[in-house]
Design an enzyme around this catalytic site. Structure first.
Site, PDB file in Angstrom:
ATOM      1  N   ARG A   1     -12.949 -25.075  -6.434  1.00 48.61           N
ATOM      2  CA  ARG A   1     -13.970 -25.622  -6.511  1.00 48.61           C
ATOM      3  C   ARG A   1     -15.158 -24.593  -6.855  1.00 48.61           C
ATOM      4  O   ARG A   1     -14.881 -23.293  -6.410  1.00 48.61           O
ATOM      5  CB  ARG A   1     -14.773 -25.900  -5.033  1.00 48.61           C
ATOM      6  CG  ARG A   1     -15.858 -26.814  -5.288  1.00 48.61           C
ATOM      7  CD  ARG A   1     -16.060 -27.476  -3.749  1.00 48.61           C
ATOM      8  NE  ARG A   1     -16.480 -26.507  -2.784  1.00 48.61           N
ATOM      9  CZ  ARG A   1     -17.418 -26.840  -2.034  1.00 48.61           C
ATOM     10  NH1 ARG A   1     -17.951 -28.096  -2.034  1.00 48.61           N
ATOM     11  NH2 ARG A   1     -18.181 -26.011  -1.064  1.00 48.61           N
TER      12      ARG A   1
ATOM     13  N   THR B   1     -21.253 -24.836  -9.577  1.00 46.85           N
ATOM     14  CA  THR B   1     -21.404 -26.441 -10.037  1.00 46.85           C
ATOM     15  C   THR B   1     -20.922 -27.246  -9.012  1.00 46.85           C
ATOM     16  O   THR B   1     -20.933 -28.274  -8.751  1.00 46.85           O
ATOM     17  CB  THR B   1     -20.518 -26.803 -11.427  1.00 46.85           C
ATOM     18  OG1 THR B   1     -19.295 -26.495 -11.279  1.00 46.85           O
ATOM     19  CG2 THR B   1     -21.293 -25.806 -12.297  1.00 46.85           C
TER      20      THR B   1
HETATM   21  C1  PRP Z   1     -11.989 -26.123  -0.585  1.00 43.77           C
HETATM   22  C2  PRP Z   1     -11.249 -27.063   0.283  1.00 43.77           C
HETATM   23  C3  PRP Z   1     -11.320 -28.353  -0.352  1.00 43.77           C
HETATM   24  C4  PRP Z   1     -12.673 -28.207  -1.299  1.00 43.77           C
HETATM   25  C5  PRP Z   1     -13.499 -29.340  -0.721  1.00 43.77           C
HETATM   26  O1  PRP Z   1     -11.216 -25.611  -1.507  1.00 43.77           O
HETATM   27  O2  PRP Z   1     -10.139 -26.697   0.802  1.00 43.77           O
HETATM   28  O3  PRP Z   1      -9.904 -28.464  -1.560  1.00 43.77           O
HETATM   29  O4  PRP Z   1     -13.224 -27.150  -1.095  1.00 43.77           O
HETATM   30  O5  PRP Z   1     -14.610 -29.343  -1.480  1.00 43.77           O
HETATM   31  P1  PRP Z   1     -15.145 -30.658  -2.266  1.00 43.77           P
HETATM   32  O6  PRP Z   1     -14.829 -31.764  -1.624  1.00 43.77           O
HETATM   33  O7  PRP Z   1     -16.544 -30.490  -2.524  1.00 43.77           O
HETATM   34  O8  PRP Z   1     -14.282 -30.435  -3.653  1.00 43.77           O
HETATM   35  P2  PRP Z   1     -11.754 -24.414  -2.388  1.00 43.77           P
HETATM   36  O9  PRP Z   1     -12.185 -25.191  -3.831  1.00 43.77           O
HETATM   37  O10 PRP Z   1     -12.709 -23.458  -1.850  1.00 43.77           O
HETATM   38  O11 PRP Z   1     -10.625 -23.686  -2.649  1.00 43.77           O
HETATM   39  P3  PRP Z   1      -9.324 -22.617  -1.815  1.00 43.77           P
HETATM   40  O12 PRP Z   1      -8.638 -24.180  -0.922  1.00 43.77           O
HETATM   41  O13 PRP Z   1      -8.779 -22.049  -2.707  1.00 43.77           O
HETATM   42  O14 PRP Z   1     -10.410 -22.117  -0.819  1.00 43.77           O
HETATM   43  N1  URA Z   2     -14.540 -25.874   1.629  1.00 43.02           N
HETATM   44  C1  URA Z   2     -14.640 -25.546   2.799  1.00 43.02           C
HETATM   45  O1  URA Z   2     -13.531 -24.771   2.926  1.00 43.02           O
HETATM   46  N2  URA Z   2     -15.506 -25.797   3.630  1.00 43.02           N
HETATM   47  C2  URA Z   2     -16.597 -26.347   3.670  1.00 43.02           C
HETATM   48  O2  URA Z   2     -17.274 -26.582   4.404  1.00 43.02           O
HETATM   49  C3  URA Z   2     -16.820 -27.247   2.283  1.00 43.02           C
HETATM   50  C4  URA Z   2     -15.892 -27.013   1.386  1.00 43.02           C
END
Ligand code: PRP
Ligand code: URA
Length: 224
Positions: free
Chosen positions: A119, A123
């Protein structure tokens, strides 16, 4: 958000017909421990595995079985089996990886695909960096796993990739969900049920779930 009781094990929300909130007391207990900011990295990972296993039990509760003949030490009888090879777990990298061991403890023959999404911090849009799913896709039941469903952007993109590649039956499994993310899934993929252990209140301005548990990936892997 108002809730109506399901059959005792689930809570359903009239405005979110795609959502199944599991109510097992052990799940609620473990999610409470997971939320605590003083939960160590080691315990956090163990809890994520245990919660993933309990969620997978619910997500697979309506799977079809096949009759097979089985020899007991005393006689031949008929039993039932689930074809684990027809199930594919798809963790969304990175944090979804934390749920894999727990699910495989329950269903060791399950295949595992991977979707890499990150993510964007500004954005909040998901950026894809990896896609590897075992073939064939058409016959498999896919369970997409991610601890957090926040805006729903990552989950929706993962399901879109799977559908584009030919997947027909998809379920989503999250530990903590925000109403915003469940709504996004309902709009984009109304055919995909979302199983969760907790429906939280809302997102904050940075896209974090409140009360939530913080950044699941960072807590699992010790990054900041
Ligand atoms: C986090 C989480 C989801 C996403 C959720 O991952 O594990 O994949 O955010 O957010 P959203 O519903 O707004 O898309 P992140 O993108 O932080 O990556 P990571 O798992 O590598 O930490
Ligand atoms: N991703 C996370 O890991 N935590 C949150 O609260 C939202 C997105």
């Amino acid at each position: 958000m108002s809730a109506t009781a399901g059959d005792g094990m689930f809570t359903r929300h009239p405005e979110l017909p795609n959502l199944i909130v599991t109510r097992h007391p052990l799940l609620r207990h473990k999610v409470t421990l997971l939320r605590r900011q003083d939960t160590s990295k080691k315990i956090f990972k163990e809890l994520v595995d245990e919660i993933a296993m309990l969620l997978a039990y619910e997500v697979t509760s309506d799977l079809g079985t096949e009759s097979v003949s089985v020899e007991t030490p005393l006689e031949t009888t008929t039993g039932e089996i689930v074809r684990g090879q027809q199930l594919t777990l798809v963790p969304i990298l990175r944090a979804g990886l934390g749920m894999v061991d727990g699910v495989l403890n329950l269903i060791p023959t399950m295949r595992v695909g991977h979707i890499g999404l990150q993510r964007d911090h500004d954005t909040l849009e998901p950026i894809d960096y990896y896609f590897k799913i075992p073939l064939p896709l058409e016959e498999s039941v896919f369970i997409v796993a991610d601890p957090m469903l926040a805006t729903g952007g990552s989950a929706s993109a993962a399901v879109s990739y799977l559908k584009k590649s030919g997947a027909r039956t998809i379920r989503m499994m999250c530990i903590v969900s925000a109403p915003e993310g469940v709504r996004r899934m309902l709009e984009d993929h109304p055919d995909v049920p979302v199983y969760t252990a907790a429906l939280d209140r809302e997102l904050n301005g940075l896209g974090y779930i409140l009360p939530g548990l913080g950044d699941a990936g960072d807590r699992l892997f010790g990054t900041e």
